[in-house]
Write an enzyme that holds these catalytic residues in place. Sequence first.
Site, PDB file in Angstrom:
ATOM      1  CE  LYS A  40      -0.299  -0.112   5.236  1.00  0.00           C
ATOM      2  NZ  LYS A  40      -1.354  -0.839   5.982  1.00  0.00           N
ATOM      3  CE1 TYR A 261      11.106  32.117   3.827  1.00  0.00           C
ATOM      4  CE2 TYR A 261      11.946  30.256   3.521  1.00  0.00           C
ATOM      5  CZ  TYR A 261      11.174  31.034   3.045  1.00  0.00           C
ATOM      6  OH  TYR A 261      11.125  30.729   1.656  1.00  0.00           O
TER       7      TYR A 261
END
Length: 367
Positions: A40, A261
């Site tokens: 999956k 940042y």
Amino acid sequence: MMQVAGKAGAVLRIDLRAIQDNYRLLQELLGTVQCGAAVKADAYGLGVVPVAQALLAASCRHFFVAHLQEAIVLRSHLPKDATIYVMHGSPVGYEEEFLENQCIPVLNSLEQIKSWQQLVAKAQRALPAILQFDTGMARMGLSVIESEALFATPQLLDGINVQYMMSHLVSAEDQANPFNQKQLTTFNTLRARMPACKASLSNSSGIFLGKDFHFDLARPGAALYGVAPVAGQANPMRAVAHLQGRIIQTREIPAGTGVGYGSTWRSSQTTRIATVGVGYADGWMRSLSNRGIAHIAGQAVPMVGNVSMDTITLDVTGIAAKHLQPGALVELISADNTVDQVAARANTIGYEILTSLGGRYERTYSN
């Protein structure tokens, strides 16, 4: 550092032979019990088609996905003797697509059972399914009330060929957790109500709990892809994913300079910074800001500043200039910094690291 020509900011190498070796190790632990594979989420982010085909070559014939759409994508790449199971069952109204695409639902509720039985009536033949019972996850599967209702009304299963009854372990990676034994007891009690039915309980970690947990079919996932199956023990699985980021540029900054940042990191001395083309858009989690590490020429270097969308910054002071040229590769996931170690620094689990790996990498597969 090896130079690699390419347009992407990083290279993700997936070792298919390691996946095959991991599968064979798990099959050896299981003995005569069938070993399936959870593929999956695009085979945990590593590419479902090449991974499933590698597992097929290693004799795997049972493949588990979460959604019908995943099964449809996979079906055209596997032979008819490979079985695909959809663990979420059928989306409402899409039951016929299971027949068209030769895949089998895991029925998790009375509603799903009734919908599948309606398709049985329409098809006028018995149809296969897996029946899941909830033994403690409280997530999917028949609840205690639903289970009792089913056992009281066995005709609900008329025309349904229940290939396996299954459940899912909650804490199998923690071998000392008493809930493992509690779930096993609950599962065996349910099995006594359907004694002729084959059973499946073990995920990756469940295989390592011993033969009592193996039953007829195991469905490992993370261990196939190199994630450690048992907490606190050495990892017996081979590493599968190897991630290298490309240096974009380097610069020298004076003491007191903020990086990234928010300037969450400042240099305490003259420092050389390398900017690498991997960021949170590539699944390199922002929680690794000021916590992650990379390796250059065998030496660990810290990530400094916040992870950006497309880049990270490394303190490469002391690394020889020959290893820092634009395009040079730095090790992000490697033998020196495994997926589990990256996960620990990111305050998450190896599953999330792998499944978060983005689509911008230059992906290569080795056999």
